[in-house]
Scaffold this active site. Structure first.
Site, PDB file in Angstrom:
ATOM      1  N   LYS A 117       0.840  -1.195   0.000  1.00  0.00           N
ATOM      2  CA  LYS A 117       0.000   0.000   0.000  1.00  0.00           C
ATOM      3  C   LYS A 117       0.878   1.248   0.000  1.00  0.00           C
ATOM      4  CE  LYS A 117      -3.613   2.477   2.581  1.00  0.00           C
ATOM      5  NZ  LYS A 117      -4.403   2.538   3.837  1.00  0.00           N
ATOM      6  N   ASP A 173     -11.628   4.655  13.316  1.00  0.00           N
ATOM      7  CA  ASP A 173     -11.891   4.589  11.877  1.00  0.00           C
ATOM      8  C   ASP A 173     -11.342   3.320  11.217  1.00  0.00           C
ATOM      9  OD1 ASP A 173     -13.413   5.883   9.983  1.00  0.00           O
ATOM     10  OD2 ASP A 173     -11.709   6.847   9.023  1.00  0.00           O
TER      11      ASP A 173
END
Length: 409
Positions: free
Chosen positions: A140, A268
């Site tokens: 990523k 989150d």
């Protein structure tokens, strides 16, 4: 205060020996990936000559290795003439790889044997995601603020992994790099893939326990394998039927992980859920065999011996490995802990034979000023009692666990 060294569990079955440097070409369709592959190969080979320390020291969590190459003539068709590679905390990540049961040579080969493959990014950030050629690892792209956050969390993250003996659903961070090509810096982190490299994921969800703005967009639904969200999950009347024993273990592990994240003021995060439908996979397998027979292709025709170990070829994107025509019949008892580490099979009396892949993702969001401002704005827009995703970490954790507990049987 006496600090005791914690022993790293030894990986079975292989003797430790230096990895021999081989002449590799690192062919890729862009210089960034060629340099990344070169950097991983160089780093692992350099580390193979470094003695494994009895215990990590505080400076290891601040350390880095830097390599700069100018006038690079070898393999100039694939590699730029000038580039830089920086690896963050190499000894720490080597230690993490060992604790997560990953051999150095396997890690290197997965990332350098062939170029990583781009996959669709389901998040709003649009961050770039890639898979290693064998789909064992996810790469990523991060922004500099996320790299700073990783640095601030790495020591406590490592300590938590040690204390839990790597029995966690947190992302398995395995390496962190900065690649500089043409004066452009790209930050990359390598993680273990939550999904199996050999089993098709037929449906995928990203769950936060919130209901506001938690629907897959029309653009997302048009993808081959959309990432659905909480409202889609509820609308589909989805459940994870895993039985009491597996449920207790899952919730205990998840609760410990969530408490850890809450203690660091993080929120989150999501539960990534991938569902493999065994009966549908078998039907797809039969269909592929029929099509192969019609086209005059046999198993021997399709077996070149060039694929990764295990008899399966590198699957197609995104996050959805396809069963190959020559692949053996799979059942719930054939799961390999290395390939299906995050898998839980459905309980025996379940109406549908399924395998669920479950793990936490996106744990780098700190509840700071930016998130507090967003929470205030959303509360004004949707009401104080609305189930918005941006809430205080302890509230986020409770709601998250309530949602997961409700949908596991």
């Amino acid at each position: 205060m006496e600090v005791k060294a914690s022993k790293v569990p030894k990986l079975p079955g292989r003797k430790k020996k230096p990895i021999k440097q081989k002449m590799k070409l690192f062919r890729a369709n862009e210089p960034l990936l060629s340099v990344f592959m070169w950097g991983v190969n160089h780093s692992i080979n350099e580390l193979s000559h470094v003695t494994v320390p009895v215990m990590l020291m505080p400076d290891d969590f601040k350390a880095f290795s830097k390599t700069r190459v100018d006038n690079h003539l070898f393999n100039k068709e694939s590699m730029p003439s000038h580039f830089k590679v920086k690896e963050y905390c190499p000894l720490v990540f080597r230690n993490l790889r060992e604790r997560f049961g990953i051999y150095e040579e396997d890690y290197m080969n997965s990332l350098t044997k062939s170029q990583p493959l781009d996959v669709d990014s389901p998040g709003r950030s649009g961050a770039r995601f890639l898979h290693s050629c064998d789909h064992m690892f996810v790469i990523k792209a991060l922004v500099s603020e996320e790299i700073e956050q990783m640095h601030s969390l790495l020591k406590v993250y490592h300590q938590y992994v040690v204390e839990k003996h790597a029995d966690t659903l947190l992302p398995q961070y395995l390496g962190m790099y900065r690649v500089t090509v043409n004066d452009t810096e790209t930050y990359l982190v390598v993680m273990r893939n939550v999904f199996s490299p050999r089993l098709t994921v037929h449906k995928k969800y990203d769950l936060k326990g919130s209901t506001i703005d938690r629907n897959a967009s029309d653009k997302e639904k048009a993808k081959d394998l959309p990432t659905y969200k909480d409202n889609d999950f509820v609308r589909d009347e989805s459940r994870m039927y895993i039985g009491d024993e597996a449920k207790e273990k899952l919730l205990n592990t998840l609760n410990a992980d969530v408490e850890f994240l809450t203690s660091l003021n993080l929120m989150d995060y999501s539960l990534l859920v991938g569902i493999h439908d065994c009966e549908r996979a078998e039907s797809e397998k039969i269909q592929e065999e029929l099509m192969a027979a019609e086209n005059g292709v046999t198993d021997s025709d399709d077996s070149t011996g060039s694929g990764p170990p295990g008899g399966y070829d590198a699957p197609t994107p995104p996050d959805s490995p396809r069963l190959q025509a020559g692949f053996v019949n799979f059942d719930l008892e054939n799961m390999d802990p290395k390939l299906e580490q995050f898998a839980i099979k459905s309980r025996p009396d379940s109406l549908r034979k399924e395998i669920y892949f479950l793990a936490l993702i996106d744990m780098l969001t700190h509840y700071g000023l930016k998130k507090r401002t967003a929470a205030a704005a959303k509360s004004v827009k949707h009401g104080a009692n609305a189930e918005i995703s941006t809430v205080k970490p302890d509230q986020y954790a409770r709601r998250f666990m309530d949602f997961v507990t409700k949908h596991v049987e």
